[in-house]
Design a protein around this motif. Structure first.
Motif, PDB file in Angstrom:
ATOM      1  N   MET A   1      32.138  46.200  33.226  1.00 43.34           N
ATOM      2  CA  MET A   1      32.867  46.394  31.991  1.00 43.34           C
ATOM      3  C   MET A   1      33.952  45.329  31.885  1.00 43.34           C
ATOM      4  O   MET A   1      34.529  44.912  32.885  1.00 43.34           O
ATOM      5  CB  MET A   1      33.483  47.794  31.976  1.00 43.34           C
ATOM      6  N   ASN A   2      34.220  44.939  30.685  1.00 43.13           N
ATOM      7  CA  ASN A   2      35.302  44.009  30.421  1.00 43.13           C
ATOM      8  C   ASN A   2      36.605  44.624  30.915  1.00 43.13           C
ATOM      9  O   ASN A   2      36.914  45.764  30.575  1.00 43.13           O
ATOM     10  CB  ASN A   2      35.370  43.749  28.915  1.00 43.13           C
ATOM     11  N   ARG A  10      38.761  57.318  32.941  1.00 40.07           N
ATOM     12  CA  ARG A  10      37.364  57.467  32.526  1.00 40.07           C
ATOM     13  C   ARG A  10      36.417  56.675  33.415  1.00 40.07           C
ATOM     14  O   ARG A  10      35.498  56.025  32.933  1.00 40.07           O
ATOM     15  CB  ARG A  10      37.204  57.036  31.071  1.00 40.07           C
ATOM     16  N   LEU A  11      36.624  56.740  34.707  1.00 45.03           N
ATOM     17  CA  LEU A  11      35.756  56.029  35.653  1.00 45.03           C
ATOM     18  C   LEU A  11      34.687  56.992  36.138  1.00 45.03           C
ATOM     19  O   LEU A  11      34.788  57.585  37.190  1.00 45.03           O
ATOM     20  CB  LEU A  11      36.572  55.497  36.832  1.00 45.03           C
ATOM     21  N   ARG A  12      33.634  57.145  35.348  1.00 47.08           N
ATOM     22  CA  ARG A  12      32.591  58.102  35.668  1.00 47.08           C
ATOM     23  C   ARG A  12      31.384  57.471  36.373  1.00 47.08           C
ATOM     24  O   ARG A  12      30.676  58.129  37.105  1.00 47.08           O
ATOM     25  CB  ARG A  12      32.165  58.826  34.412  1.00 47.08           C
ATOM     26  N   VAL A  33      28.439  51.967  48.097  1.00 45.43           N
ATOM     27  CA  VAL A  33      29.604  52.247  47.252  1.00 45.43           C
ATOM     28  C   VAL A  33      29.112  52.951  45.992  1.00 45.43           C
ATOM     29  O   VAL A  33      28.286  52.411  45.259  1.00 45.43           O
ATOM     30  CB  VAL A  33      30.358  50.948  46.884  1.00 45.43           C
ATOM     31  N   HIS A  34      29.644  54.154  45.753  1.00 47.91           N
ATOM     32  CA  HIS A  34      29.183  54.943  44.608  1.00 47.91           C
ATOM     33  C   HIS A  34      30.291  55.260  43.607  1.00 47.91           C
ATOM     34  O   HIS A  34      30.021  55.822  42.549  1.00 47.91           O
ATOM     35  CB  HIS A  34      28.538  56.238  45.099  1.00 47.91           C
ATOM     36  N   ASN A  35      31.540  54.901  43.951  1.00 50.03           N
ATOM     37  CA  ASN A  35      32.662  55.125  43.037  1.00 50.03           C
ATOM     38  C   ASN A  35      33.832  54.248  43.469  1.00 50.03           C
ATOM     39  O   ASN A  35      33.782  53.594  44.509  1.00 50.03           O
ATOM     40  CB  ASN A  35      33.056  56.612  43.009  1.00 50.03           C
ATOM     41  N   VAL A  36      34.891  54.273  42.679  1.00 52.44           N
ATOM     42  CA  VAL A  36      36.040  53.413  42.954  1.00 52.44           C
ATOM     43  C   VAL A  36      36.669  53.726  44.307  1.00 52.44           C
ATOM     44  O   VAL A  36      37.146  52.824  45.009  1.00 52.44           O
ATOM     45  CB  VAL A  36      37.074  53.478  41.803  1.00 52.44           C
ATOM     46  N   ASP A  37      36.662  54.983  44.715  1.00 54.50           N
ATOM     47  CA  ASP A  37      37.244  55.340  46.011  1.00 54.50           C
ATOM     48  C   ASP A  37      36.494  54.698  47.173  1.00 54.50           C
ATOM     49  O   ASP A  37      37.085  54.438  48.223  1.00 54.50           O
ATOM     50  CB  ASP A  37      37.273  56.857  46.190  1.00 54.50           C
ATOM     51  N   GLY A  38      35.222  54.411  46.985  1.00 58.01           N
ATOM     52  CA  GLY A  38      34.434  53.766  48.021  1.00 58.01           C
ATOM     53  C   GLY A  38      34.812  52.309  48.250  1.00 58.01           C
ATOM     54  O   GLY A  38      34.346  51.684  49.196  1.00 58.01           O
ATOM     55  N   LEU A  39      35.659  51.781  47.382  1.00 58.93           N
ATOM     56  CA  LEU A  39      36.095  50.388  47.510  1.00 58.93           C
ATOM     57  C   LEU A  39      37.455  50.261  48.187  1.00 58.93           C
ATOM     58  O   LEU A  39      37.800  49.197  48.691  1.00 58.93           O
ATOM     59  CB  LEU A  39      36.162  49.741  46.120  1.00 58.93           C
ATOM     60  N   LYS A  40      38.216  51.343  48.226  1.00 61.50           N
ATOM     61  CA  LYS A  40      39.562  51.306  48.812  1.00 61.50           C
ATOM     62  C   LYS A  40      39.488  50.909  50.279  1.00 61.50           C
ATOM     63  O   LYS A  40      38.695  51.453  51.039  1.00 61.50           O
ATOM     64  CB  LYS A  40      40.242  52.669  48.692  1.00 61.50           C
ATOM     65  N   GLY A  41      40.316  49.937  50.636  1.00 57.52           N
ATOM     66  CA  GLY A  41      40.391  49.508  52.023  1.00 57.52           C
ATOM     67  C   GLY A  41      39.253  48.621  52.485  1.00 57.52           C
ATOM     68  O   GLY A  41      39.217  48.212  53.647  1.00 57.52           O
ATOM     69  N   GLN A  42      38.325  48.317  51.606  1.00 56.50           N
ATOM     70  CA  GLN A  42      37.191  47.460  51.974  1.00 56.50           C
ATOM     71  C   GLN A  42      37.635  45.996  52.079  1.00 56.50           C
ATOM     72  O   GLN A  42      38.592  45.570  51.442  1.00 56.50           O
ATOM     73  CB  GLN A  42      36.077  47.569  50.938  1.00 56.50           C
ATOM     74  N   SER A  69      38.128  41.484  43.035  1.00 55.36           N
ATOM     75  CA  SER A  69      38.733  42.166  41.878  1.00 55.36           C
ATOM     76  C   SER A  69      38.571  43.674  41.989  1.00 55.36           C
ATOM     77  O   SER A  69      39.490  44.428  41.655  1.00 55.36           O
ATOM     78  CB  SER A  69      38.120  41.658  40.567  1.00 55.36           C
ATOM     79  N   LEU A  70      37.437  44.118  42.492  1.00 55.24           N
ATOM     80  CA  LEU A  70      37.175  45.557  42.601  1.00 55.24           C
ATOM     81  C   LEU A  70      38.026  46.218  43.681  1.00 55.24           C
ATOM     82  O   LEU A  70      38.550  47.320  43.474  1.00 55.24           O
ATOM     83  CB  LEU A  70      35.689  45.803  42.874  1.00 55.24           C
ATOM     84  N   VAL A  71      38.166  45.566  44.812  1.00 58.44           N
ATOM     85  CA  VAL A  71      39.004  46.127  45.881  1.00 58.44           C
ATOM     86  C   VAL A  71      40.453  46.185  45.402  1.00 58.44           C
ATOM     87  O   VAL A  71      41.140  47.204  45.582  1.00 58.44           O
ATOM     88  CB  VAL A  71      38.854  45.327  47.188  1.00 58.44           C
ATOM     89  N   ALA A  72      40.925  45.120  44.778  1.00 57.46           N
ATOM     90  CA  ALA A  72      42.298  45.109  44.263  1.00 57.46           C
ATOM     91  C   ALA A  72      42.503  46.235  43.245  1.00 57.46           C
ATOM     92  O   ALA A  72      43.499  46.966  43.297  1.00 57.46           O
ATOM     93  CB  ALA A  72      42.615  43.753  43.639  1.00 57.46           C
ATOM     94  N   PHE A  73      41.552  46.404  42.344  1.00 60.29           N
ATOM     95  CA  PHE A  73      41.639  47.470  41.343  1.00 60.29           C
ATOM     96  C   PHE A  73      41.646  48.840  42.011  1.00 60.29           C
ATOM     97  O   PHE A  73      42.430  49.721  41.651  1.00 60.29           O
ATOM     98  CB  PHE A  73      40.476  47.362  40.354  1.00 60.29           C
ATOM     99  N   SER A  74      40.795  49.021  43.002  1.00 60.63           N
ATOM    100  CA  SER A  74      40.705  50.319  43.680  1.00 60.63           C
ATOM    101  C   SER A  74      42.000  50.674  44.404  1.00 60.63           C
ATOM    102  O   SER A  74      42.285  51.842  44.633  1.00 60.63           O
ATOM    103  CB  SER A  74      39.538  50.332  44.675  1.00 60.63           C
ATOM    104  N   GLU A  75      42.764  49.642  44.739  1.00 59.88           N
ATOM    105  CA  GLU A  75      44.017  49.853  45.458  1.00 59.88           C
ATOM    106  C   GLU A  75      45.225  49.845  44.522  1.00 59.88           C
ATOM    107  O   GLU A  75      46.363  49.764  44.976  1.00 59.88           O
ATOM    108  CB  GLU A  75      44.141  48.821  46.574  1.00 59.88           C
ATOM    109  N   GLY A  76      44.968  49.943  43.206  1.00 59.73           N
ATOM    110  CA  GLY A  76      46.050  50.148  42.247  1.00 59.73           C
ATOM    111  C   GLY A  76      46.420  48.997  41.343  1.00 59.73           C
ATOM    112  O   GLY A  76      47.230  49.161  40.435  1.00 59.73           O
ATOM    113  N   GLU A  77      45.852  47.818  41.587  1.00 61.09           N
ATOM    114  CA  GLU A  77      46.168  46.692  40.702  1.00 61.09           C
ATOM    115  C   GLU A  77      45.566  46.913  39.315  1.00 61.09           C
ATOM    116  O   GLU A  77      44.590  47.633  39.159  1.00 61.09           O
ATOM    117  CB  GLU A  77      45.650  45.378  41.285  1.00 61.09           C
ATOM    118  N   GLU A  78      46.155  46.255  38.346  1.00 60.67           N
ATOM    119  CA  GLU A  78      45.607  46.299  36.995  1.00 60.67           C
ATOM    120  C   GLU A  78      44.257  45.582  36.986  1.00 60.67           C
ATOM    121  O   GLU A  78      44.039  44.660  37.770  1.00 60.67           O
ATOM    122  CB  GLU A  78      46.564  45.611  36.014  1.00 60.67           C
TER     123      GLU A  78
END
Length: 96
Positions: A1-2, A10-12, A33-42, A69-78
């Motif tokens: 997604m953009n 709305r991260l379904r 990896v099946h959701n955003v939480d699966g990216l945290k700490g990776q 970008s995904l790991v950063a996002f999963s850890e709270g970055e915009e």
């Protein structure tokens, strides 16, 4: 997604994440990896190398930018476009 359209509430599905389309979603599932939480700490590089190993091919280094970008996002970055991470990737891993 953009990244401009991402809504954390709305991260379904994986394609609701920034910079993720159907092909990247498929790669993430392959990586377990099946959701955003699966990216945290990776470690983005570890994800990239594992994907290359699992698919028996070297992927474009831009895939690593997406993982960064995904790991950063999963850890709270915009959410940011994947190319925001290209200079950092080139600095950290100039061999790619």
């Amino acid at each position: 997604m953009n990244p401009d359209k991402v809504d954390r509430s709305r991260l379904r599905k994986l394609t609701d994440l920034p910079n993720v389309g159907p092909a990247t979603a498929k790669d993430l599932v392959l990586l377990g990896v099946h959701n955003v939480d699966g990216l945290k700490g990776q470690d983005p590089m570890a994800l990239y190398l594992k994907l290359c190993e699992l698919t028996a091919q070297r992927h474009d280094p831009c895939v690593l930018d997406v993982f960064m970008s995904l790991v950063a996002f999963s850890e709270g970055e915009e959410p940011k476009p994947w190319w925001h991470y290209t200079d950092e990737r080139k600095r950290l891993w100039p061999e790619l």
